[in-house]
Motif scaffolding. Structure first.
Motif, PDB file in Angstrom:
ATOM      1  N   GLY A  35     -61.359   0.676 -15.678  1.00 26.17           N
ATOM      2  CA  GLY A  35     -62.493  -0.167 -16.060  1.00 26.17           C
ATOM      3  C   GLY A  35     -62.980  -1.011 -14.900  1.00 26.17           C
ATOM      4  N   ASP A  36     -62.043  -1.578 -14.148  1.00 26.95           N
ATOM      5  CA  ASP A  36     -62.428  -2.367 -12.974  1.00 26.95           C
ATOM      6  C   ASP A  36     -63.141  -1.501 -11.941  1.00 26.95           C
ATOM      7  OD1 ASP A  36     -61.336  -4.606 -14.127  1.00 26.95           O
ATOM      8  OD2 ASP A  36     -59.452  -4.497 -12.986  1.00 26.95           O
ATOM      9  N   PHE A  37     -62.618  -0.290 -11.743  1.00 27.73           N
ATOM     10  CA  PHE A  37     -63.230   0.630 -10.791  1.00 27.73           C
ATOM     11  C   PHE A  37     -64.661   0.959 -11.205  1.00 27.73           C
ATOM     12  CE2 PHE A  37     -64.251   5.068  -9.756  1.00 27.73           C
ATOM     13  CZ  PHE A  37     -64.297   4.955  -8.380  1.00 27.73           C
ATOM     14  N   LEU A  38     -64.860   1.227 -12.500  1.00 25.48           N
ATOM     15  CA  LEU A  38     -66.211   1.542 -12.976  1.00 25.48           C
ATOM     16  C   LEU A  38     -67.141   0.343 -12.825  1.00 25.48           C
ATOM     17  CD1 LEU A  38     -65.660   3.712 -16.168  1.00 25.48           C
ATOM     18  CD2 LEU A  38     -66.523   4.413 -13.946  1.00 25.48           C
ATOM     19  N   ASN A  39     -66.635  -0.845 -13.130  1.00 27.31           N
ATOM     20  CA  ASN A  39     -67.459  -2.040 -12.963  1.00 27.31           C
ATOM     21  C   ASN A  39     -67.871  -2.241 -11.510  1.00 27.31           C
ATOM     22  OD1 ASN A  39     -67.707  -2.894 -15.595  1.00 27.31           O
ATOM     23  ND2 ASN A  39     -65.805  -4.069 -15.545  1.00 27.31           N
ATOM     24  N   GLN A  40     -66.944  -2.043 -10.585  1.00 24.40           N
ATOM     25  CA  GLN A  40     -67.263  -2.186  -9.170  1.00 24.40           C
ATOM     26  C   GLN A  40     -68.283  -1.137  -8.733  1.00 24.40           C
ATOM     27  OE1 GLN A  40     -63.552  -1.942  -7.121  1.00 24.40           O
ATOM     28  NE2 GLN A  40     -62.868  -3.977  -7.748  1.00 24.40           N
ATOM     29  N   ALA A  41     -68.112   0.094  -9.208  1.00 25.98           N
ATOM     30  CA  ALA A  41     -69.035   1.163  -8.823  1.00 25.98           C
ATOM     31  C   ALA A  41     -70.442   0.882  -9.342  1.00 25.98           C
ATOM     32  CB  ALA A  41     -68.523   2.505  -9.348  1.00 25.98           C
ATOM     33  N   ILE A  42     -70.536   0.405 -10.569  1.00 29.14           N
ATOM     34  CA  ILE A  42     -71.856   0.106 -11.134  1.00 29.14           C
ATOM     35  C   ILE A  42     -72.487  -1.086 -10.420  1.00 29.14           C
ATOM     36  CG2 ILE A  42     -73.014  -0.725 -13.229  1.00 29.14           C
ATOM     37  CD1 ILE A  42     -71.127   1.132 -14.786  1.00 29.14           C
ATOM     38  N   THR A  43     -71.668  -2.068 -10.060  1.00 34.86           N
ATOM     39  CA  THR A  43     -72.192  -3.212  -9.312  1.00 34.86           C
ATOM     40  C   THR A  43     -72.737  -2.767  -7.956  1.00 34.86           C
ATOM     41  OG1 THR A  43     -70.636  -4.681 -10.421  1.00 34.86           O
ATOM     42  CG2 THR A  43     -71.590  -5.466  -8.356  1.00 34.86           C
ATOM     43  N   LYS A  44     -72.000  -1.883  -7.272  1.00 39.07           N
ATOM     44  CA  LYS A  44     -72.472  -1.384  -5.975  1.00 39.07           C
ATOM     45  C   LYS A  44     -73.756  -0.570  -6.136  1.00 39.07           C
ATOM     46  CE  LYS A  44     -67.981  -1.262  -3.739  1.00 39.07           C
ATOM     47  NZ  LYS A  44     -66.903  -0.407  -3.216  1.00 39.07           N
ATOM     48  N   LEU A  45     -73.832   0.211  -7.205  1.00 40.77           N
ATOM     49  CA  LEU A  45     -75.044   0.989  -7.465  1.00 40.77           C
ATOM     50  C   LEU A  45     -76.234   0.064  -7.701  1.00 40.77           C
ATOM     51  CD1 LEU A  45     -76.257   3.796  -7.916  1.00 40.77           C
ATOM     52  CD2 LEU A  45     -75.638   3.572 -10.316  1.00 40.77           C
ATOM     53  N   ASN A  46     -76.007  -0.991  -8.458  1.00 38.33           N
ATOM     54  CA  ASN A  46     -77.065  -1.967  -8.703  1.00 38.33           C
ATOM     55  C   ASN A  46     -77.486  -2.660  -7.407  1.00 38.33           C
ATOM     56  OD1 ASN A  46     -78.858  -3.422 -10.304  1.00 38.33           O
ATOM     57  ND2 ASN A  46     -77.409  -5.121 -10.488  1.00 38.33           N
ATOM     58  N   ASP A  47     -76.526  -2.971  -6.559  1.00 41.71           N
ATOM     59  CA  ASP A  47     -76.843  -3.582  -5.266  1.00 41.71           C
ATOM     60  C   ASP A  47     -77.699  -2.653  -4.410  1.00 41.71           C
ATOM     61  OD1 ASP A  47     -75.417  -5.807  -6.011  1.00 41.71           O
ATOM     62  OD2 ASP A  47     -73.629  -5.283  -4.836  1.00 41.71           O
ATOM     63  N   GLN A  48     -77.374  -1.362  -4.447  1.00 40.54           N
ATOM     64  CA  GLN A  48     -78.167  -0.396  -3.685  1.00 40.54           C
ATOM     65  C   GLN A  48     -79.602  -0.349  -4.200  1.00 40.54           C
ATOM     66  OE1 GLN A  48     -75.992   3.252  -4.088  1.00 40.54           O
ATOM     67  NE2 GLN A  48     -74.734   2.873  -2.285  1.00 40.54           N
ATOM     68  N   GLN A  49     -79.763  -0.362  -5.517  1.00 39.65           N
ATOM     69  CA  GLN A  49     -81.110  -0.336  -6.100  1.00 39.65           C
ATOM     70  C   GLN A  49     -81.888  -1.600  -5.715  1.00 39.65           C
ATOM     71  OE1 GLN A  49     -82.454   2.189  -7.836  1.00 39.65           O
ATOM     72  NE2 GLN A  49     -80.607   3.438  -7.788  1.00 39.65           N
ATOM     73  N   THR A  50     -81.198  -2.730  -5.722  1.00 36.51           N
ATOM     74  CA  THR A  50     -81.845  -3.990  -5.348  1.00 36.51           C
ATOM     75  C   THR A  50     -82.278  -3.963  -3.886  1.00 36.51           C
ATOM     76  OG1 THR A  50     -80.489  -5.139  -6.981  1.00 36.51           O
ATOM     77  CG2 THR A  50     -81.540  -6.488  -5.294  1.00 36.51           C
TER      78      THR A  50
END
Length: 103
Positions: A35-50
């Motif tokens: 779960g932590d890994f998925l949260n980090q991956a989604i956060t990084k994906l969101n950062d890339q989009q931003t």
């Protein structure tokens, strides 16, 4: 050219290393890590989009002179999103396969 050392590695997730033979609490540890890994991956994906959005705004206003920077960031975000969709599809397929199992 993109520095390959800047690409995050899946090895850092260290998923499943705390599974022990007794099985007590191992599932909780692994699921929390996943779960932590998925949260980090989604956060990084969101950062890339931003980042792409900010670069696009800078390019539209004329503040960004190097269009390559925008294209590279855009492609990184696109590939990240495509990877996330594929991982989601595989997770759904695995869930459906488990649900079809007869016990």
């Amino acid at each position: 050219m993109i520095d390959i050392t800047s690409i995050p590695s899946l090895k850092t997730a260290n998923i499943g290393t705390k599974v022990n033979a007794s099985g007590s609490g191992a599932g909780t540890d692994v699921s929390k890590q996943f779960g932590d890994f998925l949260n980090q991956a989604i956060t990084k994906l969101n950062d890339q989009q931003t980042t792409v959005q900010q670069l696009t705004e800078r390019f539209a206003t004329g503040d960004l002179q190097d269009v390559h920077q925008l294209l590279i960031a855009s492609e990184k975000a696109s590939l990240g999103l495509e990877l996330a969709v594929q991982v989601r599809n595989k997770a759904i397929e695995a869930y459906q396969e488990i649900m079809r199992m007869q016990i």
